[in-house]
Write an enzyme that holds these catalytic residues in place. Structure first.
Site, short mmCIF file in Angstrom:
data_model
loop_
_atom_site.label_atom_id
_atom_site.label_comp_id
_atom_site.label_asym_id
_atom_site.label_seq_id
_atom_site.Cartn_x
_atom_site.Cartn_y
_atom_site.Cartn_z
N GLY A 149 -38.06 -25.11 -26.56
CA GLY A 149 -37.96 -24.90 -28.05
C GLY A 149 -39.10 -23.90 -28.36
O GLY A 149 -39.71 -23.86 -29.16
N ALA A 150 -39.03 -22.82 -27.33
CA ALA A 150 -40.18 -21.87 -27.53
C ALA A 150 -40.01 -20.78 -28.42
O ALA A 150 -40.71 -19.91 -28.72
CB ALA A 150 -40.54 -21.18 -26.08
N ASN A 151 -38.59 -20.67 -29.03
CA ASN A 151 -38.39 -19.29 -29.84
C ASN A 151 -38.57 -19.74 -31.32
O ASN A 151 -38.21 -18.56 -31.93
CB ASN A 151 -36.74 -19.02 -29.55
CG ASN A 151 -35.97 -19.84 -29.97
OD1 ASN A 151 -36.08 -20.99 -30.94
ND2 ASN A 151 -34.86 -19.88 -29.50
N SER A 152 -39.17 -20.56 -31.71
CA SER A 152 -39.40 -20.88 -33.02
C SER A 152 -40.24 -22.10 -33.54
O SER A 152 -40.87 -22.73 -32.63
CB SER A 152 -37.93 -21.84 -33.70
OG SER A 152 -38.03 -22.15 -34.95
N GLY A 153 -40.99 -21.88 -34.62
CA GLY A 153 -41.88 -22.83 -35.08
C GLY A 153 -42.91 -23.17 -34.27
O GLY A 153 -43.64 -22.27 -33.74
N TYR A 207 -33.61 -39.24 -37.02
CA TYR A 207 -34.56 -38.46 -36.44
C TYR A 207 -35.82 -39.46 -36.01
O TYR A 207 -36.48 -39.42 -35.10
CB TYR A 207 -34.92 -37.45 -37.39
CG TYR A 207 -36.17 -36.62 -37.07
CD1 TYR A 207 -36.25 -35.61 -36.23
CD2 TYR A 207 -37.32 -36.80 -37.73
CE1 TYR A 207 -37.25 -34.87 -35.81
CE2 TYR A 207 -38.57 -36.07 -37.33
CZ TYR A 207 -38.56 -35.11 -36.27
OH TYR A 207 -39.86 -34.45 -36.08
N1 NAP Z 1 -42.04 -29.27 -38.48
C1 NAP Z 1 -42.42 -30.59 -38.56
O1 NAP Z 1 -42.88 -30.74 -39.99
C2 NAP Z 1 -42.51 -31.37 -37.71
C3 NAP Z 1 -43.49 -32.62 -37.72
C4 NAP Z 1 -43.27 -33.63 -36.83
C5 NAP Z 1 -42.70 -33.35 -35.73
N2 NAP Z 1 -42.22 -32.39 -35.32
C6 NAP Z 1 -41.46 -31.90 -34.04
O2 NAP Z 1 -42.08 -30.57 -33.54
C7 NAP Z 1 -41.14 -30.03 -32.70
C8 NAP Z 1 -40.86 -28.52 -32.71
O3 NAP Z 1 -40.22 -28.33 -34.03
P1 NAP Z 1 -40.35 -27.26 -35.21
O4 NAP Z 1 -41.04 -28.02 -36.29
O5 NAP Z 1 -41.02 -26.07 -34.62
O6 NAP Z 1 -39.00 -26.98 -35.45
P2 NAP Z 1 -37.89 -25.56 -35.10
O7 NAP Z 1 -38.78 -24.21 -35.82
O8 NAP Z 1 -36.65 -25.94 -35.70
O9 NAP Z 1 -37.99 -25.57 -33.68
C9 NAP Z 1 -37.19 -26.14 -32.95
C10 NAP Z 1 -36.99 -25.69 -31.49
O10 NAP Z 1 -36.18 -26.48 -30.67
C11 NAP Z 1 -35.09 -25.95 -30.43
N3 NAP Z 1 -33.79 -26.66 -30.09
C12 NAP Z 1 -33.18 -27.06 -30.91
N4 NAP Z 1 -32.12 -27.85 -30.29
C13 NAP Z 1 -32.29 -27.48 -28.94
C14 NAP Z 1 -31.29 -27.89 -27.92
N5 NAP Z 1 -30.25 -28.70 -27.95
N6 NAP Z 1 -31.78 -27.51 -26.77
C15 NAP Z 1 -32.88 -26.85 -26.50
N7 NAP Z 1 -33.57 -26.47 -27.41
C16 NAP Z 1 -33.33 -26.69 -28.93
C17 NAP Z 1 -34.94 -24.71 -30.95
O11 NAP Z 1 -34.23 -23.45 -30.42
P3 NAP Z 1 -32.69 -23.13 -30.28
O12 NAP Z 1 -32.16 -23.66 -31.71
O13 NAP Z 1 -32.67 -21.70 -29.94
O14 NAP Z 1 -32.28 -24.14 -29.24
C18 NAP Z 1 -36.26 -24.41 -31.62
O15 NAP Z 1 -36.84 -23.52 -30.80
C19 NAP Z 1 -39.92 -31.05 -32.76
O16 NAP Z 1 -39.92 -31.69 -31.71
C20 NAP Z 1 -40.21 -31.74 -33.95
O17 NAP Z 1 -39.61 -32.93 -33.91
C21 NAP Z 1 -42.15 -31.11 -36.48
#
Ligand code: NAP
Length: 325
Positions: A49-53, A208
């Site tokens: 998930g290196a392309n976002s967030g 989730y």
């Molecule tokens: N944001 C928050 O408030 C929060 C809080 C607690 C925990 N987290 C955790 O932090 C982590 C990162 O999330 P984020 O907040 O940065 O969200 P995000 O911006 O939506 O990033 C999620 C990443 O996961 C990738 N991804 C999604 N489905 C995938 C799949 N089937 N195969 C491979 N890659 C996939 C996406 O890229 P593609 O769509 O290109 O695949 C994207 O790069 C997650 O594990 C999330 O549960 C986030």
């Protein structure tokens, strides 16, 4: 006119109070101490998930430190644009963008094979990719698994196991699992891991939260299985971070109206959110620790029952779900 200026004063006062609260609250977020960093120059760091967030932010941080970063995600076009952004800031970065769909066991196997053919070790594996999809949307992975559980847990379970020899080859090395405090709300039943017995419209179970609880159980059992290998395992909650995670949630305008002011005060930027990931991946202070949980760059005690028994049970089930054995 009077009404307009009164509204202006009230608006400015509300914004100032909000901003002050944010300043006060953000002190609690914790900051990774860069002086405590292990040197990762030339080391191989794989980030899902290196392309976002958070994954994108972690990629920038690792590239800045001279690590070779394997960037794994589904959308290669978007990943390529992130590669260009990183190269603009850190022109000598070594970045390898590779396609990985954690919602397809076949894709995970293909990805692992490609990594094995290109790299002879992985110093830091960061299982960061994640999805948040409400049960009512009834989204499934290629194997028909509940979407959150399949992508966030089963996909990473298989990936980690397939890459384990490469991580062991780099020992001392680290595996970092990005979980969430929402795991506290999990209601994981081994009789219905895919929530097929639930009514998707009325169920109170958050899939989730279940998947993030599974992340904690996985990290716990993995750390036990890796005892004596010098591969240490860390699981963490990054806090509530402004990212694209809610992309499948279809929030209503009412939810947005509530979330905007609350988020203004409590939500972290990706730069703030990535701190605990960096703490687990780089800090010398935690180098000897394994199987522990972190939040705000400190130890964290989840409220959910992360027991040895549940961790072992989930591991056994996951072996067959992921067709590892
Ligand atoms: N944001 C928050 O408030 C929060 C809080 C607690 C925990 N987290 C955790 O932090 C982590 C990162 O999330 P984020 O907040 O940065 O969200 P995000 O911006 O939506 O990033 C999620 C990443 O996961 C990738 N991804 C999604 N489905 C995938 C799949 N089937 N195969 C491979 N890659 C996939 C996406 O890229 P593609 O769509 O290109 O695949 C994207 O790069 C997650 O594990 C999330 O549960 C986030």
């Amino acid at each position: 006119m009077v009404l307009l200026s009164t509204l202006g004063y009230v608006g400015a006062a509300v914004l100032s109070v909000g901003w002050l609260c944010r300043k006060m609250f953000s002190r609690k977020f914790g900051t990774h101490d860069v002086n405590d960093d292990e040197d990762v120059q030339g080391k191989v760091v794989l980030i899902t998930g290196a392309n976002s967030g958070l994954g994108k932010e972690a990629t920038f941080e690792m590239a800045k430190r001279g690590a070779k970063v394997i960037m794994a995600s589904r959308n290669l076009e978007l990943t390529q644009s992130v590669v260009e952004q990183v190269l603009k800031m850190h022109p000598s970065s070594e970045l390898t963008a590779m396609k990985l769909d954690l919602g397809s066991l076949e894709s995970v196997r293909e990805f692992a094979k490609e990594v094995q053919s290109k790299f002879d070790k992985i110093d830091i594996l960061i299982n960061n990719a994640g999805v948040y999809a409400p049960l009512r949307k009834q989204m499934k992975t290629a194997e028909g698994y509940e979407f959150n559980f399949g992508v966030n847990h089963v996909g990473h379970f298989l990936l980690t196991n397939l890459l384990l020899d490469l991580v062991k080859a780099a020992a001392p090395s680290r595996i970092v699992v990005v979980a969430s405090r929402l795991s506290d709300k999990a209601k994981l039943s081994f009789d219905d891991l895919m929530l097929e017995k639930e009514n998707p419209e009325t169920s109170k179970i958050d899939p989730y939260s279940n998947s993030k609880f599974a992340n904690l159980l996985f990290a716990k059992e993995l750390s036990k299985r890796l005892e004596g290998t010098d591969v240490n395992v860390y699981a963490l909650c990054p806090g509530w971070v402004k990212t694209d995670l809610a992309r499948y949630a279809d929030l209503t305008w009412k939810q947005y109206i509530i979330m905007i002011p609350v988020g203004f005060v409590f939500m972290r930027t990706p730069k703030q959110g990535v701190q605990t990931i960096l703490h687990c991946a780089l800090s010398r202070k935690v180098r000897q620790e394994t199987g522990q949980f972190y939040r705000d760059c400190a130890h964290w005690a989840p409220k959910s029952a992360v027991t040895d028994e549940a961790a072992q049970k989930l591991w056994n089930v996951s072996e067959s779900l992921s067709k590892l054995k």
